[in-house]
Design an enzyme around this catalytic site. Sequence first.
Site, PDB file in Angstrom:
ATOM      1  N   LYS A  26       0.837  -1.211   0.000  1.00 18.27           N
ATOM      2  CA  LYS A  26       0.000   0.000   0.000  1.00 18.27           C
ATOM      3  C   LYS A  26       0.867   1.255   0.000  1.00 18.27           C
ATOM      4  O   LYS A  26       0.636   2.171  -0.796  1.00 18.27           O
ATOM      5  CB  LYS A  26      -0.928  -0.046   1.228  1.00 18.27           C
ATOM      6  N   SER A  27       1.859   1.300   0.867  1.00 16.73           N
ATOM      7  CA  SER A  27       2.706   2.504   0.943  1.00 16.73           C
ATOM      8  C   SER A  27       3.402   2.766  -0.394  1.00 16.73           C
ATOM      9  O   SER A  27       3.471   3.899  -0.868  1.00 16.73           O
ATOM     10  CB  SER A  27       3.788   2.321   2.013  1.00 16.73           C
ATOM     11  N   ARG A  31       2.944   5.928  -3.332  1.00 12.59           N
ATOM     12  CA  ARG A  31       4.099   6.729  -3.746  1.00 12.59           C
ATOM     13  C   ARG A  31       4.378   6.576  -5.239  1.00 12.59           C
ATOM     14  O   ARG A  31       4.768   7.544  -5.915  1.00 12.59           O
ATOM     15  CB  ARG A  31       5.322   6.329  -2.920  1.00 12.59           C
ATOM     16  N   ARG A 127      -8.889  11.706  12.694  1.00 17.23           N
ATOM     17  CA  ARG A 127      -7.433  11.571  12.836  1.00 17.23           C
ATOM     18  C   ARG A 127      -6.724  12.928  12.765  1.00 17.23           C
ATOM     19  O   ARG A 127      -7.127  13.807  12.012  1.00 17.23           O
ATOM     20  CB  ARG A 127      -6.896  10.598  11.773  1.00 17.23           C
ATOM     21  N   ASP A 320       1.943  -1.206  11.891  1.00 15.26           N
ATOM     22  CA  ASP A 320       0.618  -1.670  11.456  1.00 15.26           C
ATOM     23  C   ASP A 320       0.368  -3.132  11.824  1.00 15.26           C
ATOM     24  O   ASP A 320      -0.713  -3.662  11.563  1.00 15.26           O
ATOM     25  CB  ASP A 320       0.473  -1.491   9.941  1.00 15.26           C
ATOM     26  N   ARG A 351      -6.433   1.428  18.071  1.00 10.60           N
ATOM     27  CA  ARG A 351      -6.163  -0.014  17.932  1.00 10.60           C
ATOM     28  C   ARG A 351      -5.849  -0.679  19.270  1.00 10.60           C
ATOM     29  O   ARG A 351      -6.024  -1.898  19.397  1.00 10.60           O
ATOM     30  CB  ARG A 351      -5.038  -0.250  16.918  1.00 10.60           C
TER      31      ARG A 351
HETATM   32  C1  S3P Z   1       2.494   4.771   6.242  1.00 11.63           C
HETATM   33  C2  S3P Z   1       3.083   5.096   7.431  1.00 11.63           C
HETATM   34  C3  S3P Z   1       2.551   4.670   8.743  1.00 11.63           C
HETATM   35  C4  S3P Z   1       1.569   3.518   8.612  1.00 11.63           C
HETATM   36  C5  S3P Z   1       0.594   3.720   7.484  1.00 11.63           C
HETATM   37  C6  S3P Z   1       1.313   3.907   6.167  1.00 11.63           C
HETATM   38  C7  S3P Z   1       3.082   5.306   4.997  1.00 11.63           C
HETATM   39  O1  S3P Z   1       1.890   5.756   9.332  1.00 11.63           O
HETATM   40  O2  S3P Z   1       0.856   3.342   9.827  1.00 11.63           O
HETATM   41  O3  S3P Z   1      -0.271   2.606   7.378  1.00 11.63           O
HETATM   42  O4  S3P Z   1       2.730   4.814   3.900  1.00 11.63           O
HETATM   43  O5  S3P Z   1       3.913   6.223   5.080  1.00 11.63           O
HETATM   44  P1  S3P Z   1       2.694   6.885  10.174  1.00 11.63           P
HETATM   45  O6  S3P Z   1       3.658   7.485   9.271  1.00 11.63           O
HETATM   46  O7  S3P Z   1       1.656   7.872  10.606  1.00 11.63           O
HETATM   47  O8  S3P Z   1       3.284   6.127  11.319  1.00 11.63           O
END
Ligand code: S3P
Length: 437
Positions: A26-27, A31, A127, A320, A351
């Site tokens: 996902k990350s 990007r 959030r 996560d 969580r």
């Molecule tokens: C993510 C960073 C994390 C993670 C999120 C995805 C990212 O959050 O919990 O699911 O893609 O940079 P934080 O940067 O707020 O810790």
Amino acid sequence: MVQSSQPFRAARAGPLRGRIEVPGDKSISHRALMLAALAVGESRIEGLLEGEDVLATAAALRAMGATIERGADGVWTVHGVGVGGLLQPAAALDMGNSGTSTRLLMGLVASHPITATFTGDASLSRRPMARVIEPLSRMGADVTASPGGRLPLMVRGLCPAVPISYTLPVASAQVKSAVLLAGLNTPGIIEVIEPVPTRDHSERMLRGFGAEIEAGDGRIRLRGEAELRPQHVIVPGDPSSAAFPLVAALIVPGSEVTIAGVGMNPTRTGLMTTLAEMGADLVLRERPDAGGEPVADIVARSSALVGVEVPPERAPSMIDEYPILCVAAAFARGRTVMRGLEELRIKESDRIAAMAEGLRAIGARVEELPDGLVVEGTGGDPLPGGGSIASRLDHRIAMSFAVAGLHCRAPVQIDDMRPVATSFPGFETLVSGLQAG
Ligand code: S3P
């Protein structure tokens, strides 16, 4: 998420067997779309996660001028507008459930001469966004947020923006990335100092797209007014998604599951380290890198797990994964102590509270701390189960209890699986396929 809720009954399973792949990271998917949208020319993205969060990013980038299409072969093509070329969106950008889309796109808008309004669902609207508003305001963006620094909010970008050196007050890859992405269209050098390392997908991918970026000793320096060159990105499987079938294999007796092509970036492998310390039978088979990221196949077999104390400094590399680690801990021998997790209270749900409540509902012994959890495991025996779980608009809570139910005496009822579509489309089918295997 428009249809009515999608309840799910997770029942005890026989051994899980088979070889599977999990959807793209996902990350990295967010990007890849964002950098491709800022390159001049056509990028191709293979293995993009087609989950709701990533689709929200794609829709927002389209609304700001990029052309993004999915080919019949599942490969995505992106025609970027160039750094500095994002257009004023005609309507509010709907971020759905996605904090990553929101915070990273706020960064992009902050240094473009455009104004964008960000909205989201009930979970996202709770959030905190102040953590990105603060550095982006220092760069000159003008942000008007709802009370408490929350969505809906409006970002009015400044071009040229002001380069800053920013020390992250919280360990957050999203905040780091928001500043770096804002830096792309900013004259001069943008610096981010991170006291604790967080996932470095932005840095790796910026380099891959041709940006001048240096990183070392917790200091990241990016030369702004960058020119990005289009790329062919291959997105590895998401280790945070792999965690669910992996823990399922560990806790269900007689299981052996191979998860192929999982991203093994060291800033994401804290769960693997922790499970290994708990005695998990995990074998890693290295594969060639994909998209500038290390990749491996993981073989997981059912294991007699033992409780451990997870070092708080490991949290960013498995942030996560605590919900599913709680499930593994609930079947381990002895106590697992997880601390230093204040950030977990402001994810898609609280969580810590969600896991404590859910574990209690299925008969596990758990203590909730202000900054974490202590879970006392069964030593491998099934839990009573039978409880009902509120997934709280949180995909990882829903999936964690769907996995826990596989080793409970009575089925576990989950109120709503729809949030799972944000990160892991096909999760239920994949897990039931392993039961048939
Ligand atoms: C993510 C960073 C994390 C993670 C999120 C995805 C990212 O959050 O919990 O699911 O893609 O940079 P934080 O940067 O707020 O810790």
